[in-house]
Design a protein around this motif. Structure first.
Motif, PDB file in Angstrom:
ATOM      1  N   LEU A 379      37.778  37.542  40.034  1.00 15.73           N
ATOM      2  CA  LEU A 379      38.549  38.044  38.891  1.00 15.73           C
ATOM      3  C   LEU A 379      38.775  36.958  37.847  1.00 15.73           C
ATOM      4  CD1 LEU A 379      41.169  40.343  40.654  1.00 15.73           C
ATOM      5  CD2 LEU A 379      39.347  41.052  39.098  1.00 15.73           C
ATOM      6  N   ASP A 380      38.797  35.697  38.270  1.00 19.18           N
ATOM      7  CA  ASP A 380      38.992  34.617  37.304  1.00 19.18           C
ATOM      8  C   ASP A 380      37.801  34.477  36.367  1.00 19.18           C
ATOM      9  OD1 ASP A 380      37.517  33.838  39.571  1.00 19.18           O
ATOM     10  OD2 ASP A 380      37.827  31.720  39.103  1.00 19.18           O
ATOM     11  N   GLU A 381      36.640  35.042  36.756  1.00 20.83           N
ATOM     12  CA  GLU A 381      35.453  34.975  35.907  1.00 20.83           C
ATOM     13  C   GLU A 381      35.348  36.162  34.946  1.00 20.83           C
ATOM     14  OE1 GLU A 381      31.965  34.456  38.253  1.00 20.83           O
ATOM     15  OE2 GLU A 381      32.826  32.844  39.461  1.00 20.83           O
ATOM     16  N   TYR A 382      36.210  37.147  35.103  1.00 22.25           N
ATOM     17  CA  TYR A 382      36.189  38.329  34.240  1.00 22.25           C
ATOM     18  C   TYR A 382      37.248  38.171  33.156  1.00 22.25           C
ATOM     19  CZ  TYR A 382      37.095  43.158  32.770  1.00 22.25           C
ATOM     20  OH  TYR A 382      37.302  44.288  32.022  1.00 22.25           O
ATOM     21  N   ARG A 383      36.841  38.311  31.893  1.00 19.37           N
ATOM     22  CA  ARG A 383      37.753  38.145  30.775  1.00 19.37           C
ATOM     23  C   ARG A 383      38.159  39.504  30.222  1.00 19.37           C
ATOM     24  NH1 ARG A 383      39.507  33.420  31.574  1.00 19.37           N
ATOM     25  NH2 ARG A 383      40.515  33.570  29.533  1.00 19.37           N
ATOM     26  N   LEU A 384      39.461  39.769  30.219  1.00 20.24           N
ATOM     27  CA  LEU A 384      39.965  40.992  29.602  1.00 20.24           C
ATOM     28  C   LEU A 384      40.024  40.843  28.090  1.00 20.24           C
ATOM     29  CD1 LEU A 384      41.127  40.973  32.604  1.00 20.24           C
ATOM     30  CD2 LEU A 384      42.878  42.499  31.726  1.00 20.24           C
ATOM     31  N   ALA A 385      40.375  39.639  27.655  1.00 23.86           N
ATOM     32  CA  ALA A 385      40.462  39.268  26.250  1.00 23.86           C
ATOM     33  C   ALA A 385      40.154  37.772  26.206  1.00 23.86           C
ATOM     34  CB  ALA A 385      41.857  39.566  25.689  1.00 23.86           C
ATOM     35  N   PRO A 386      39.919  37.209  25.013  1.00 24.27           N
ATOM     36  CA  PRO A 386      39.536  35.794  24.953  1.00 24.27           C
ATOM     37  C   PRO A 386      40.476  34.854  25.691  1.00 24.27           C
ATOM     38  CG  PRO A 386      39.182  36.830  22.814  1.00 24.27           C
ATOM     39  CD  PRO A 386      39.855  37.858  23.685  1.00 24.27           C
ATOM     40  N   ASP A 387      41.771  35.147  25.702  1.00 24.56           N
ATOM     41  CA  ASP A 387      42.727  34.254  26.343  1.00 24.56           C
ATOM     42  C   ASP A 387      43.403  34.893  27.553  1.00 24.56           C
ATOM     43  OD1 ASP A 387      44.115  36.142  24.960  1.00 24.56           O
ATOM     44  OD2 ASP A 387      45.596  34.770  24.105  1.00 24.56           O
ATOM     45  N   LEU A 388      42.731  35.894  28.172  1.00 28.42           N
ATOM     46  CA  LEU A 388      43.355  36.620  29.275  1.00 28.42           C
ATOM     47  C   LEU A 388      42.353  36.809  30.408  1.00 28.42           C
ATOM     48  CD1 LEU A 388      46.051  37.928  30.024  1.00 28.42           C
ATOM     49  CD2 LEU A 388      45.182  40.085  29.116  1.00 28.42           C
ATOM     50  N   SER A 389      42.656  36.201  31.566  1.00 28.88           N
ATOM     51  CA  SER A 389      41.772  36.251  32.721  1.00 28.88           C
ATOM     52  C   SER A 389      41.994  37.531  33.518  1.00 28.88           C
ATOM     53  CB  SER A 389      42.040  35.024  33.610  1.00 28.88           C
ATOM     54  OG  SER A 389      41.550  35.219  34.916  1.00 28.88           O
ATOM     55  N   GLY A 390      40.957  37.931  34.241  1.00 31.77           N
ATOM     56  CA  GLY A 390      41.052  39.097  35.108  1.00 31.77           C
ATOM     57  C   GLY A 390      41.999  38.923  36.277  1.00 31.77           C
ATOM     58  N   GLU A 391      42.495  37.706  36.490  1.00 27.33           N
ATOM     59  CA  GLU A 391      43.456  37.495  37.575  1.00 27.33           C
ATOM     60  C   GLU A 391      44.703  38.363  37.415  1.00 27.33           C
ATOM     61  OE1 GLU A 391      43.786  35.977  40.411  1.00 27.33           O
ATOM     62  OE2 GLU A 391      41.763  35.175  40.478  1.00 27.33           O
ATOM     63  N   ILE A 392      45.014  38.737  36.170  1.00 22.75           N
ATOM     64  CA  ILE A 392      46.192  39.577  35.930  1.00 22.75           C
ATOM     65  C   ILE A 392      46.040  40.943  36.601  1.00 22.75           C
ATOM     66  CG2 ILE A 392      45.366  40.603  33.775  1.00 22.75           C
ATOM     67  CD1 ILE A 392      48.171  40.365  32.663  1.00 22.75           C
ATOM     68  N   LEU A 393      44.804  41.328  36.933  1.00 22.04           N
ATOM     69  CA  LEU A 393      44.546  42.631  37.548  1.00 22.04           C
ATOM     70  C   LEU A 393      44.791  42.646  39.053  1.00 22.04           C
ATOM     71  CD1 LEU A 393      41.140  43.442  35.796  1.00 22.04           C
ATOM     72  CD2 LEU A 393      43.391  44.310  35.146  1.00 22.04           C
ATOM     73  N   ARG A 394      44.847  41.473  39.678  1.00 20.74           N
ATOM     74  CA  ARG A 394      44.846  41.409  41.134  1.00 20.74           C
ATOM     75  C   ARG A 394      45.970  42.233  41.776  1.00 20.74           C
ATOM     76  NH1 ARG A 394      41.945  38.469  44.270  1.00 20.74           N
ATOM     77  NH2 ARG A 394      41.363  37.025  42.598  1.00 20.74           N
ATOM     78  N   PRO A 395      47.233  42.085  41.354  1.00 19.04           N
ATOM     79  CA  PRO A 395      48.288  42.849  42.042  1.00 19.04           C
ATOM     80  C   PRO A 395      48.132  44.354  41.890  1.00 19.04           C
ATOM     81  CG  PRO A 395      49.155  41.743  40.088  1.00 19.04           C
ATOM     82  CD  PRO A 395      47.784  41.198  40.313  1.00 19.04           C
TER      83      PRO A 395
END
Length: 497
Positions: A379-395
């Motif tokens: 998820l850290d390799e997936y970008r939701l937006a330029p300054d937002l990592s996919g890690e926010i999706l984990r929970p």
């Protein structure tokens, strides 16, 4: 084989869905195939949008994880409890009784892409050309409305936006005045009182708000109206021009600005921390979005590619006298140039602007989306937006059973930048189609659908709230108070106490 019947509420509806009718023919077609049934998912949805991007039966490949990088040794290990899949068979229950479902399923498995005209390569949903169609709709809205003989608001359920509700405007203005009275008493109220509206439509919401604002200010004597700076913002200049006419009597208090709703700070950065109200209605559901999924213990991005089905493509090509193979190029020219310039580029095919608009409308009606699941390595390799990592999706993704949900990339970026505009005592109010609980994604189809010439997707409310909390804001959702029975939800965001 995993069977996932999502519209379970309709099994007990007044006119209940027949589960066997929706599933038995599909299972029969699969049993006659050579596929490994242990690696098949069958997913049934009720597609409520009569205009949408789905066939009655769609086949979605589930791609395997990528091979190990150079220098690694041995096979890629499979995590414990992961359930491997090869295909997902997706069925639209609403339309399944209208076709010979067994035969349609078998044909989809045998020759899924036969005769299709692809308009693009595979890519994330937010990058699909359907968003170019969406942008064209708003930039050439006047031509579309002329062709259809109706305004875009008439395509909404009920024929109008909830944003123009006078009781809602009165309540909102009263709450604003209450906060300003307190700041004025403390000598902390600025001379200019900024309100920003993103997505102004035809201006009726702005007029209702401004009318109520002026009336309540005259009654209360706060002198707020003469200090008000109301900024109407929209992507479409045509929409802004209509809105400016609607609010002409408030002209001294109103400014209009064309901007990209996904990047409000680009145009409104000078108002950072100064805006007391950011008001948004039915905008977030119309912004580009990816979808992600957690299936069998793995995380995937849903890749798409737009196409024209064979029969529709043949009919469209015949209507303008070109070989079917030329359609993709003409559609791309339409999206790049718009209908007015398209008829200048190819007058032999489109002798009038009206002919080009008709080609546009027919192409849009025919467009479908093919889908596949692509594993996300991390998820850290997936970008939701330029300054937002996919890690926010984990929970959210790891909250329980299998889940497919919208990321709402454009809305997330717009929301984050809009929060940066807010005065410490400011609020963001948004009326839109919000999913307020992840369980809703497991029970009901949430888009994409087609509203007239534009795209609509529901907005991932839990994800928006999660992002807001990380930025120090509280988010509250409630059904729209001033109309019963609708789907519109009101989101309120403000600095955490």
């Amino acid at each position: 084989m995993l069977l996932d019947f999502r519209p379970h509420g309709r099994l007990r509806a007044k006119e209940p869905v027949d589960l066997a009718t929706s599933l038995t023919p599909v299972v029969a077609a699969l049993s006659e195939s050579t596929l490994d049934l242990a690696r098949i998912r069958v997913v049934c949805d009720w597609i409520q949008y009569r205009e949408n991007f789905r066939e009655v039966v769609d086949v979605r490949p589930v791609l395997p994880p990528p091979p190990r990088r150079a220098g690694d040794h041995g096979p890629v290990p499979t995590p414990a409890a992961v359930r491997e899949h090869d295909l997902e068979i997706a069925v639209d229950v609403r339309r399944s009784g209208q076709v010979a479902l067994r035969e349609v399923t078998a044909e989809s498995l045998r020759a899924e892409s036969a005769g299709r005209i692809y308009l693009e390569d595979w890519g994330p949903g937010s990058a699909s050309c359907i968003w170019e169609f969406n942008a064209l709709y708003w930039s050439a809205l006047e031509l579309w409305e002329k062709a259809t003989g109706r305004g875009y608001e008439q395509a909404l359920p009920g024929g109008e936006s909830d944003a123009r509700n006078r009781d809602a405007a009165r309540e909102l203005v009263t709450e604003l005045f209450h906060g300003w009275d307190a700041l004025a008493a403390a000598g902390a109220l600025p001379d200019e009182l900024f309100v920003v509206e993103l997505g102004v439509g035809n201006g009726h919401q702005a007029k209702v708000f401004l009318d109520e604002f002026r009336r309540l200010d005259e009654e209360g004597g706060g002198g707020y109206y003469r200090r008000l700076q109301y900024l109407m913002c929209d992507y479409s200049q045509h929409v802004l021009d209509l809105a400016a006419e609607t609010v002409a009597e408030h002209g001294e208090r109103v400014s209009a600005m064309a901007l990209d709703a996904t990047r409000p700070l680009t145009s409104l950065g000078f108002l950072k921390y100064k805006v007391f109200l950011v008001y948004i209605s039915n905008v977030y559901d119309n912004l580009p979005t990816d979808e992600v999924a957690q299936l069998g213990g793995r995380t995937y991005r849903v890749d798409t590619r737009a196409y024209l089905p064979a029969e529709a493509a043949d009919g469209l090509a015949a209507s303008i006298g070109v070989p079917t193979g030329q359609l993709a190029g003409l559609v791309q020219s339409l999206l790049r140039l718009g209908p007015a310039l398209l008829c200048e580029m190819a007058p032999e095919r489109f002798p009038t602007v009206e002919a080009a608009v008709e080609f546009w409308r027919r192409a849009w009606s025919a467009v479908r989306l093919q889908e596949r699941y692509v594993p996300i390595a991390g998820l850290d390799e997936y970008r939701l937006a330029p300054d937002l990592s996919g890690e926010i999706l984990r929970p959210l993704l790891e909250s329980g059973a299998d889940l497919r949900m919208h990321v709402n990339n454009g809305a997330l970026r717009s929301f984050a930048e809009s929060l940066a505009l807010l005065h410490p005592f400011g609020r963001l109010i948004c009326h839109d189609l919000f999913v307020t609980g992840l369980q809703d994604y497991r029970a009901t189809f949430r888009g994409p659908g087609k509203y007239d010439g534009s795209v609509v997707n529901w907005v991932n409310g839990p994800l928006m709230a999660h992002l807001a909390r990380r930025k120090g804001f509280d988010v509250h959702y409630e059904p729209f108070r001033h109309r019963q029975g609708g789907n519109i939800v009101t989101m309120t965001a403000q600095v955490r106490d």
